[in-house]
Write an enzyme that holds these catalytic residues in place. Structure first.
Site, PDB file in Angstrom:
ATOM      1  N   ARG A   1     -11.312   7.402   3.788  1.00 11.76           N
ATOM      2  CA  ARG A   1     -11.189   6.326   2.748  1.00 11.76           C
ATOM      3  C   ARG A   1     -12.513   5.551   2.508  1.00 11.76           C
ATOM      4  O   ARG A   1     -12.511   4.621   1.795  1.00 11.76           O
ATOM      5  CB  ARG A   1     -10.194   5.289   3.457  1.00 11.76           C
ATOM      6  CG  ARG A   1      -8.769   5.844   3.586  1.00 11.76           C
ATOM      7  CD  ARG A   1      -7.892   4.838   4.187  1.00 11.76           C
ATOM      8  NE  ARG A   1      -6.656   5.470   4.285  1.00 11.76           N
ATOM      9  CZ  ARG A   1      -5.744   5.269   5.555  1.00 11.76           C
ATOM     10  NH1 ARG A   1      -6.088   4.558   6.506  1.00 11.76           N
ATOM     11  NH2 ARG A   1      -4.415   5.859   5.539  1.00 11.76           N
TER      12      ARG A   1
ATOM     13  N   CYS B   1       1.113  -1.166  -0.049  1.00 14.61           N
ATOM     14  CA  CYS B   1       0.022   0.041   0.226  1.00 14.61           C
ATOM     15  C   CYS B   1       0.821   1.406   0.050  1.00 14.61           C
ATOM     16  O   CYS B   1       2.076   1.013   0.213  1.00 14.61           O
ATOM     17  CB  CYS B   1      -0.967   0.090   1.217  1.00 14.61           C
ATOM     18  SG  CYS B   1      -2.284   1.104   1.088  1.00 14.61           S
TER      19      CYS B   1
ATOM     20  N   LYS C   1     -11.513  -7.940   6.110  1.00 16.79           N
ATOM     21  CA  LYS C   1     -11.046  -7.104   7.213  1.00 16.79           C
ATOM     22  C   LYS C   1     -12.030  -6.002   7.342  1.00 16.79           C
ATOM     23  O   LYS C   1     -12.556  -5.291   6.344  1.00 16.79           O
ATOM     24  CB  LYS C   1      -9.579  -6.454   6.774  1.00 16.79           C
ATOM     25  CG  LYS C   1      -9.193  -5.454   7.519  1.00 16.79           C
ATOM     26  CD  LYS C   1      -7.727  -4.835   7.057  1.00 16.79           C
ATOM     27  CE  LYS C   1      -7.508  -3.761   8.140  1.00 16.79           C
ATOM     28  NZ  LYS C   1      -6.165  -3.234   7.482  1.00 16.79           N
TER      29      LYS C   1
ATOM     30  N   ARG D   1      -3.563   2.992  12.961  1.00 19.46           N
ATOM     31  CA  ARG D   1      -3.110   4.364  12.278  1.00 19.46           C
ATOM     32  C   ARG D   1      -2.019   4.784  13.436  1.00 19.46           C
ATOM     33  O   ARG D   1      -1.055   5.664  12.825  1.00 19.46           O
ATOM     34  CB  ARG D   1      -4.514   5.020  11.933  1.00 19.46           C
ATOM     35  CG  ARG D   1      -5.158   4.474  10.831  1.00 19.46           C
ATOM     36  CD  ARG D   1      -6.425   5.317  10.509  1.00 19.46           C
ATOM     37  NE  ARG D   1      -7.177   4.479   9.458  1.00 19.46           N
ATOM     38  CZ  ARG D   1      -8.477   5.004   9.044  1.00 19.46           C
ATOM     39  NH1 ARG D   1      -8.893   5.920   9.753  1.00 19.46           N
ATOM     40  NH2 ARG D   1      -9.023   4.205   8.154  1.00 19.46           N
TER      41      ARG D   1
ATOM     42  N   LYS E   1     -12.307  -5.471   2.280  1.00 19.21           N
ATOM     43  CA  LYS E   1     -11.778  -4.377   3.237  1.00 19.21           C
ATOM     44  C   LYS E   1     -12.824  -3.263   3.206  1.00 19.21           C
ATOM     45  O   LYS E   1     -13.062  -2.306   2.385  1.00 19.21           O
ATOM     46  CB  LYS E   1     -10.486  -3.962   3.027  1.00 19.21           C
ATOM     47  CG  LYS E   1      -9.859  -3.053   3.809  1.00 19.21           C
ATOM     48  CD  LYS E   1      -8.593  -2.490   3.466  1.00 19.21           C
ATOM     49  CE  LYS E   1      -7.860  -1.544   4.454  1.00 19.21           C
ATOM     50  NZ  LYS E   1      -6.475  -1.353   3.953  1.00 19.21           N
TER      51      LYS E   1
END
Length: 325
Positions: free
Chosen positions: A217, A120, A248, A205, A195
């Site tokens: 997001r 990512c 997830k 985070r 996800k």
């Protein structure tokens, strides 16, 4: 009294009897242990919201990995904390990026340990999003080239599995093409296929220093209210070349784990995410729950729902507790 009924308790009367008929088994090989690897030396920073989880520099990995290997855990997934971030996430795909360096170290020292590289951009961009941006828009197609480049650099470093978590449309197709063209046809993709845009990611985070600097997001991660969409997402990734499917988060999405298990033959991975871990840890530290009992029950529930593998920060503790039984 003339009664006719089933005596289910016959198979529960002793611990040995219960073990004999137990349908779902947890074992060390089921677990993938996440590691947060940081640039620098002598770094061992505990994540405040995740007791027992640390940001580690490469020189601090040996103690951690010796423990992982001794417990029989077969795989780790690497998340990187670079010392420099920029708009295009250069540290994600640089040959000397932190995940690449950590991968080389691990494969040199622990050859049989399966190294999974999280693929990512969010940990490496100064804006904290998983793709390139233009004003306040996250760009899909231009991000794919960088994600493929990242995957190739991770495979070159020795990663056994590439695990793209960015949720850009077409990311599996782009990464599969990039890996194949670079000669890494045998490297599998463990896709974060399903996800959700979840509040359970907060502590991660903190650990990965990946909080978006603007917006959220929700335009690329899934709406928690959607169930059928999960099958569409997973099917697209299988068709594009995914070898594993990750769901997830796990705990509030066990119905999705079961749906994906029923629909596809690929191995299913449940990600027991940071918020799920943090809640148990906080309650246990306050004496409100039996940590051992609740962790093993939770992980068993994930496997019972259909997960073949579980990505979890509880992995080391869980194996110790299983070994006591």
């Amino acid at each position: 009294m003339d009664l006719n009924f089933d005596r289910h308790r016959r198979l529960r009367k002793t611990a040995s009897m219960r073990a004999l008929v137990r349908e779902t088994q947890l074992q060390a090989a089921d677990f993938i242990y996440p590691l947060f690897v940081a640039e620098g030396e002598g770094i061992r920073n505990e994540v405040p919201s995740m007791p027992g989880v640390f940001q580690l520099s490469i020189d601090q990995l040996k103690e951690e990995l010796d423990e992982v290997v001794s417990l029989g855990i077969k795989s780790v997934i690497l998340f990187g904390l670079p010392d420099v971030k920029d708009a295009v996430g250069t540290g994600a795909y640089h040959n000397h990026g932190i995940v690449q360096k950590a991968t080389r170290y691990i494969k040199e020292q622990y050859r049989d340990l399966v190294v999974i590289a999280d693929t990512c951009l969010c940990e490496y961009t100064d804006h904290g999003h998983c793709g390139l941006i233009e004003e306040d828009r996250i760009l899909n197609d231009p991000s794919l080239d960088l994600l493929a480049k990242t995957a190739v650099s991770q495979a070159e470093a020795g990663a056994d599995i590439i695990a793209p978590s960015n949720m850009m449309d077409g990311f599996v197709a782009a990464i599969r093409k990039g890996l194949d063209e670079a000669g890494y046809t045998e490297v599998p993709i463990m896709s974060y296929a399903v996800k959700y845009s979840s509040a359970y990611y907060g502590p991660f985070r903190d650990a990965a220093d990946s909080t978006p600097q603007f917006g959220d997001r929700k335009t690329y991660q899934m709406d928690p209210a959607n169930r059928r969409e999960a099958i569409r997402e997973a099917r697209a990734d299988i068709e594009q070349g995914a070898d594993f499917l990750i769901v997830k988060p796990a705990l509030s999405y066990l119905d999705i784990v079961r749906d994906v298990r029923n629909e596809f033959d690929a191995p299913v991975v449940a990600y027991n995410v940071s918020g799920e871990y943090a809640m148990v840890k906080a309650a246990a530290l306050n004496g409100w729950v039996d940590e051992k009992a609740i962790v093993l029950e939770t992980l068993t529930g994930m496997k019972r729902a259909g997960a073949d593998l579980i990505m979890t920060y509880h992995a080391k503790d869980a194996v110790r507790w299983l070994n006591e039984q």
